[in-house]
Design an enzyme around this catalytic site. Sequence first.
Site, PDB file in Angstrom:
ATOM      1  N   SER A  23       0.837  -1.267   0.058  1.00 59.22           N
ATOM      2  CA  SER A  23       0.029  -0.058   0.015  1.00 59.22           C
ATOM      3  C   SER A  23       0.767   1.390  -0.090  1.00 59.22           C
ATOM      4  O   SER A  23       0.335   2.387   0.048  1.00 59.22           O
ATOM      5  CB  SER A  23      -0.943   0.060   1.224  1.00 59.22           C
ATOM      6  OG  SER A  23      -0.026  -0.103   2.303  1.00 59.22           O
ATOM      7  N   ASN A 110      -2.640  -2.379  12.473  1.00 62.27           N
ATOM      8  CA  ASN A 110      -4.130  -2.173  12.761  1.00 62.27           C
ATOM      9  C   ASN A 110      -4.547  -0.860  13.183  1.00 62.27           C
ATOM     10  O   ASN A 110      -5.116   0.009  12.768  1.00 62.27           O
ATOM     11  CB  ASN A 110      -4.822  -3.287  13.225  1.00 62.27           C
ATOM     12  CG  ASN A 110      -4.470  -4.538  12.155  1.00 62.27           C
ATOM     13  OD1 ASN A 110      -4.051  -4.578  11.234  1.00 62.27           O
ATOM     14  ND2 ASN A 110      -5.031  -5.583  12.904  1.00 62.27           N
ATOM     15  N   THR A 155     -37.933  28.451 -11.231  1.00 59.50           N
ATOM     16  CA  THR A 155     -38.362  27.165 -10.628  1.00 59.50           C
ATOM     17  C   THR A 155     -38.363  26.414 -11.821  1.00 59.50           C
ATOM     18  O   THR A 155     -39.181  26.588 -12.958  1.00 59.50           O
ATOM     19  CB  THR A 155     -39.488  27.128  -9.649  1.00 59.50           C
ATOM     20  OG1 THR A 155     -40.742  27.383 -10.463  1.00 59.50           O
ATOM     21  CG2 THR A 155     -39.183  28.013  -8.529  1.00 59.50           C
ATOM     22  N   HIS A 156     -38.248  24.920 -11.724  1.00 59.17           N
ATOM     23  CA  HIS A 156     -38.134  24.109 -12.712  1.00 59.17           C
ATOM     24  C   HIS A 156     -37.778  24.802 -14.028  1.00 59.17           C
ATOM     25  O   HIS A 156     -38.129  24.410 -15.185  1.00 59.17           O
ATOM     26  CB  HIS A 156     -39.768  23.907 -13.215  1.00 59.17           C
ATOM     27  CG  HIS A 156     -40.673  23.317 -11.956  1.00 59.17           C
ATOM     28  ND1 HIS A 156     -40.673  21.973 -11.678  1.00 59.17           N
ATOM     29  CD2 HIS A 156     -41.271  23.724 -11.200  1.00 59.17           C
ATOM     30  CE1 HIS A 156     -41.416  21.855 -10.578  1.00 59.17           C
ATOM     31  NE2 HIS A 156     -41.670  23.008 -10.263  1.00 59.17           N
ATOM     32  N   SER A 277     -12.333  27.289 -28.822  1.00 58.99           N
ATOM     33  CA  SER A 277     -12.812  25.573 -29.589  1.00 58.99           C
ATOM     34  C   SER A 277     -11.483  25.758 -30.646  1.00 58.99           C
ATOM     35  O   SER A 277     -11.154  26.669 -31.105  1.00 58.99           O
ATOM     36  CB  SER A 277     -13.988  25.906 -30.407  1.00 58.99           C
ATOM     37  OG  SER A 277     -14.256  24.714 -31.415  1.00 58.99           O
ATOM     38  N   LYS A 283     -16.070  30.619 -30.339  1.00 60.32           N
ATOM     39  CA  LYS A 283     -16.348  29.882 -28.924  1.00 60.32           C
ATOM     40  C   LYS A 283     -15.676  30.497 -27.676  1.00 60.32           C
ATOM     41  O   LYS A 283     -14.336  30.601 -27.956  1.00 60.32           O
ATOM     42  CB  LYS A 283     -16.359  28.547 -28.977  1.00 60.32           C
ATOM     43  CG  LYS A 283     -17.206  27.902 -30.021  1.00 60.32           C
ATOM     44  CD  LYS A 283     -18.835  27.882 -29.670  1.00 60.32           C
ATOM     45  CE  LYS A 283     -18.957  27.122 -28.371  1.00 60.32           C
ATOM     46  NZ  LYS A 283     -18.988  25.762 -28.437  1.00 60.32           N
ATOM     47  N   ASN A 285     -15.819  29.095 -24.119  1.00 59.94           N
ATOM     48  CA  ASN A 285     -16.487  27.941 -23.279  1.00 59.94           C
ATOM     49  C   ASN A 285     -16.166  28.142 -21.916  1.00 59.94           C
ATOM     50  O   ASN A 285     -15.080  28.390 -21.423  1.00 59.94           O
ATOM     51  CB  ASN A 285     -15.876  26.466 -23.840  1.00 59.94           C
ATOM     52  CG  ASN A 285     -16.189  26.376 -25.210  1.00 59.94           C
ATOM     53  OD1 ASN A 285     -17.509  26.802 -25.732  1.00 59.94           O
ATOM     54  ND2 ASN A 285     -15.231  25.699 -25.997  1.00 59.94           N
ATOM     55  N   GLU A 290     -17.682  23.344 -16.323  1.00 58.89           N
ATOM     56  CA  GLU A 290     -17.934  22.220 -16.614  1.00 58.89           C
ATOM     57  C   GLU A 290     -17.478  20.934 -15.983  1.00 58.89           C
ATOM     58  O   GLU A 290     -17.976  19.820 -15.620  1.00 58.89           O
ATOM     59  CB  GLU A 290     -18.108  21.892 -18.078  1.00 58.89           C
ATOM     60  CG  GLU A 290     -19.183  22.703 -18.755  1.00 58.89           C
ATOM     61  CD  GLU A 290     -18.710  22.980 -20.625  1.00 58.89           C
ATOM     62  OE1 GLU A 290     -19.816  23.687 -21.068  1.00 58.89           O
ATOM     63  OE2 GLU A 290     -17.891  22.569 -20.912  1.00 58.89           O
ATOM     64  N   TYR A 317     -10.226  -5.972  12.153  1.00 52.56           N
ATOM     65  CA  TYR A 317      -9.395  -5.438  10.742  1.00 52.56           C
ATOM     66  C   TYR A 317      -9.397  -6.410   9.743  1.00 52.56           C
ATOM     67  O   TYR A 317      -9.162  -7.827   9.989  1.00 52.56           O
ATOM     68  CB  TYR A 317      -8.008  -4.913  11.068  1.00 52.56           C
ATOM     69  CG  TYR A 317      -7.297  -4.582   9.878  1.00 52.56           C
ATOM     70  CD1 TYR A 317      -7.694  -3.149   9.615  1.00 52.56           C
ATOM     71  CD2 TYR A 317      -6.605  -5.345   9.053  1.00 52.56           C
ATOM     72  CE1 TYR A 317      -6.856  -2.823   8.332  1.00 52.56           C
ATOM     73  CE2 TYR A 317      -6.060  -4.746   7.928  1.00 52.56           C
ATOM     74  CZ  TYR A 317      -6.167  -3.720   7.539  1.00 52.56           C
ATOM     75  OH  TYR A 317      -5.556  -2.936   6.174  1.00 52.56           O
ATOM     76  N   GLN A 322      -7.721  -1.609   3.443  1.00 45.46           N
ATOM     77  CA  GLN A 322      -6.643  -0.822   2.772  1.00 45.46           C
ATOM     78  C   GLN A 322      -7.115   0.118   1.671  1.00 45.46           C
ATOM     79  O   GLN A 322      -6.532   0.953   1.249  1.00 45.46           O
ATOM     80  CB  GLN A 322      -5.625  -1.902   2.258  1.00 45.46           C
ATOM     81  CG  GLN A 322      -4.320  -1.290   1.485  1.00 45.46           C
ATOM     82  CD  GLN A 322      -3.420  -2.174   1.289  1.00 45.46           C
ATOM     83  OE1 GLN A 322      -2.615  -3.044   2.071  1.00 45.46           O
ATOM     84  NE2 GLN A 322      -3.006  -2.708   0.113  1.00 45.46           N
ATOM     85  N   LYS A 325      -8.037   4.769   1.974  1.00 42.45           N
ATOM     86  CA  LYS A 325      -7.408   5.792   2.075  1.00 42.45           C
ATOM     87  C   LYS A 325      -7.499   6.551   0.665  1.00 42.45           C
ATOM     88  O   LYS A 325      -7.716   7.572   0.322  1.00 42.45           O
ATOM     89  CB  LYS A 325      -6.020   5.817   2.515  1.00 42.45           C
ATOM     90  CG  LYS A 325      -5.890   5.505   3.848  1.00 42.45           C
ATOM     91  CD  LYS A 325      -4.410   5.049   4.458  1.00 42.45           C
ATOM     92  CE  LYS A 325      -4.179   3.488   4.101  1.00 42.45           C
ATOM     93  NZ  LYS A 325      -5.282   2.627   4.552  1.00 42.45           N
TER      94      LYS A 325
END
Length: 474
Positions: A23, A110, A155-156, A277, A283, A285, A290, A317, A322, A325
Amino acid sequence: MTMMWGGRFAQKLDQLAWDLNSSLPVDKRMAAQDVEGSLAWADAIRGAGILSEKEHASLSVGLATVREEFTSGRFTFVPSDEDIHTAVERRLAELVGDAAGKLHTGRSRNDQVATDFRLWILQTIPSLETALKELQSVIIEQAELAETTLMPGYTHLQRAQPVLLAHWWLSYYWSLQRDLERLQDLTKRVSVLPLGSGALAGVPFDIDRAALADVLGFADVSQNSIDAVSDRDFAAEYLFCATIVGIHLSKLAEQIVLFTSAEFGFFELSDAFSTGSSLMPQKKNPDIFELTRGKAGALIGLLTGLLATLKGLPSAYDKDLQEDKSPVFQATDILLAILPVISSALKTITVNPERMSNAIDSSMMATDLADYLVSKGVPFREAHGITGKVVRAAAERQVSLGKMSLETYQAIGPFEADVYQVFDPMKSVEKRNALGGTSPQAVKKQLDGIRRLHSLEKAQVQSRQTLNSKSKGV
């Protein structure tokens, strides 16, 4: 390869199995916490009479050297280092000899890894808090700059009612505030010391775990050794907190993507936070936002992945742990990469008040029209129905509510000549004066309260970050 657990085995671990089992590529990130925990453990076992003063002094100097090597980047890992714990112990043995072999007395990897991991999260939370507070600062600044600028509320994704732009900005302050409160509340559950639990059954030596917790900055000590080495609720909860932050950022990002489009044109991003672009020269962007939207999906995946790992484990354990993390580290990296960029992008955004104002039409005051009827003594449900008929009549005549004739109004309901006052968007906003509303007075009260809260919490976060930076050795 030399293994600290190899005495039981007559055959070396297969190389591919070793690579899978190791690990170190992930947990070497906890080098500072492993050294910090080892120094505290050396103090504890000296107090229990396991280490002589000379041995303790030797280990303390050796661990300080290891810490300095990590800090300076001079620490060299070798192929036999299975994880950060064995790497530190191996290097310590090279520096101080046989005394290093006593450091692991009563301690298991552990309880050691659980301690390191909890320390890492405790010392990371203030960095997230700081980044969130900085974004809140930008939101406050934008709300202050907005003053009494009007915009259409939705709204919506349909035009609903006019609101103050400042009120819209501050709606994101409160979602981030809940994120901060979740992190702060999580801290008390992370701040529980597992060290001294051994592999699962506890320690057979007279270890003062309360003193150990105090040295390491933990607020409490685990009460059950089996639970202590297997508990990863704190990691799952940390990921949940991180994921909710990501979802809130995604929601904000989606709105910025929409509002910077030509169809809305409410905002324009700075060139420094926009991309172009490779084919279309015109463009501009909003890639930063995003990407923020996309990262929220990655955070959700990290959370659900860990929950799936934890769901079927027996007690104590298991090696599955492992896998705890990596998602926590990834989620932290995502947020600490996104938050400063979003803060800077919003700080430099350009607002187009005219486009916002032009997007408000009289149909958005339909609720005000119903309220007007209520003021004339009409029950709200009846007023709502009458207003619906007015809206239909305006649509059939292809005129706005504010342009429809008084005769048409009066043919539908008890309207008078003062009805046209309803269609002033600023007056509509000014009427929403209750606590939490969008009127200028209510927003001013909201901002005043936010400034006081923000100033106090920012100082607290900075204080915690300063304390944590002093406690980190690496």
